[in-house]
Enzyme design. Sequence first.
Site, PDB file in Angstrom:
ATOM      1  N   GLU A   1      -3.099   3.727  -1.334  1.00  0.00           N
ATOM      2  CA  GLU A   1      -1.390   4.493  -1.457  1.00  0.00           C
ATOM      3  C   GLU A   1      -1.767   6.515  -0.785  1.00  0.00           C
ATOM      4  O   GLU A   1      -0.793   6.553  -0.598  1.00  0.00           O
ATOM      5  CB  GLU A   1      -1.782   4.838  -2.801  1.00  0.00           C
ATOM      6  CG  GLU A   1      -1.135   3.382  -3.494  1.00  0.00           C
ATOM      7  CD  GLU A   1      -2.416   2.304  -3.654  1.00  0.00           C
ATOM      8  OE1 GLU A   1      -3.442   1.958  -3.551  1.00  0.00           O
ATOM      9  OE2 GLU A   1      -1.581   1.185  -4.571  1.00  0.00           O
TER      10      GLU A   1
ATOM     11  N   GLY B   1      -0.440  -2.608  -5.136  1.00  0.00           N
ATOM     12  CA  GLY B   1       0.103  -3.265  -6.322  1.00  0.00           C
ATOM     13  C   GLY B   1      -0.256  -4.532  -6.022  1.00  0.00           C
ATOM     14  O   GLY B   1      -0.456  -5.120  -7.248  1.00  0.00           O
TER      15      GLY B   1
ATOM     16  N   ALA C   1       2.977  -2.903  -3.352  1.00  0.00           N
ATOM     17  CA  ALA C   1       4.295  -2.701  -3.668  1.00  0.00           C
ATOM     18  C   ALA C   1       4.999  -2.600  -2.012  1.00  0.00           C
ATOM     19  O   ALA C   1       5.174  -1.697  -0.840  1.00  0.00           O
ATOM     20  CB  ALA C   1       4.394  -1.319  -3.817  1.00  0.00           C
TER      21      ALA C   1
ATOM     22  N   GLU D   1      -3.210  -4.512  -8.085  1.00  0.00           N
ATOM     23  CA  GLU D   1      -2.673  -4.118  -8.932  1.00  0.00           C
ATOM     24  C   GLU D   1      -2.996  -5.385  -9.987  1.00  0.00           C
ATOM     25  O   GLU D   1      -2.477  -5.789 -11.208  1.00  0.00           O
ATOM     26  CB  GLU D   1      -2.573  -2.725  -9.276  1.00  0.00           C
ATOM     27  CG  GLU D   1      -3.047  -1.552  -8.296  1.00  0.00           C
ATOM     28  CD  GLU D   1      -1.323  -0.474  -8.495  1.00  0.00           C
ATOM     29  OE1 GLU D   1      -0.415  -0.627  -7.931  1.00  0.00           O
ATOM     30  OE2 GLU D   1      -1.950   0.599  -9.081  1.00  0.00           O
TER      31      GLU D   1
END
Length: 258
Positions: free
Chosen positions: A132, A109, A66, A112
């Site tokens: 993260e 992300g 992200a 993911e």
Amino acid sequence: MSEYTSILVEKIEQVALSRLNRPKAYNALNKELLAELMGALASFDADDSIGAIVITGSDKVFAAGADISEMAGKSAVEMCDLDNISIFDKIMTISKPIVAAVSGFCLGGGSELAMSCDMIVASESAVFGQPEINLGVIPGAGGTQRLTRAVGKALAMEMVLNDRRITAQEALQAGLVNRVYPLDSYFDEALKLAGEISVRAPLALAACKKMVNLAYEKSLKKGLAEERQAFYDLFDSEDQDEGMQAFLEKRKPEWKGK
Ligand code: HXC
């Protein structure tokens, strides 16, 4: 298809390709990119001439997670309002098979996103990780859930607690990816795999995808009941008639998606 700025889209025979394209930010997943990706996936899903989808990045980076610059300084409420993560749920509603072609960094992300796809084809230089913890947060879009189901608790714990990054070969061994190829061929191989799938019976493909994903959600008993119903339902389709007649007549079936 030129309405996108953070992704590139292309159609190759019956395969739709979506390429993440924020090279300067290592394809960091910001609101705009995720919204564009979702828009593209929805339009591919609605297009009868498309049978399968490939999501890729560059050889150097699939996606580095992200977008940290978009998240930095936000409160919990502001992160909820940003609502980037709901797009990961929407990806699950796409009925056509999605292959992730992954090379280089596939982190946070990004990993993911790859795990939200149905299959992952990786280059030998792909690196998967959930870093993260280094930012004082946790994976928020499947990195504790899908990852654990894919690789098991032992490796998932190492990856999320201690930023253990795994190579493509390790990911293959752990069951996270389907196939690993040299850098110069992984993309073509992903496209080839998607191409083979794209010409198969569309209704059956959608049902297969839905049922395999359901195995993560339901008890075996409920999953088997839904699978049986989906199997019976397909006997009201023209493709079932065609598939079985073609077998008996020793010819290739012609699918209609009906
Ligand atoms: C925003 C990012 C970024 C990210 C890289 N960049 N990752 N920008 N968000 N996630 C930007 C850098 O700021 C830099 O921009 C450029 O991309 C190149 O990065 P470098 O760090 O200079 O490259 P390198 O030294 O090769 O290191 C590559 C890297 C590192 C290992 C991938 O960039 C890195 O650790 N990135 C962060 C990975 C991460 O923590 N991901 C998880 C994010 S949280 P400039 O302008 O300086 O050149 C997350 C939660 C998911 O994903 C929640 C659900 C959606």
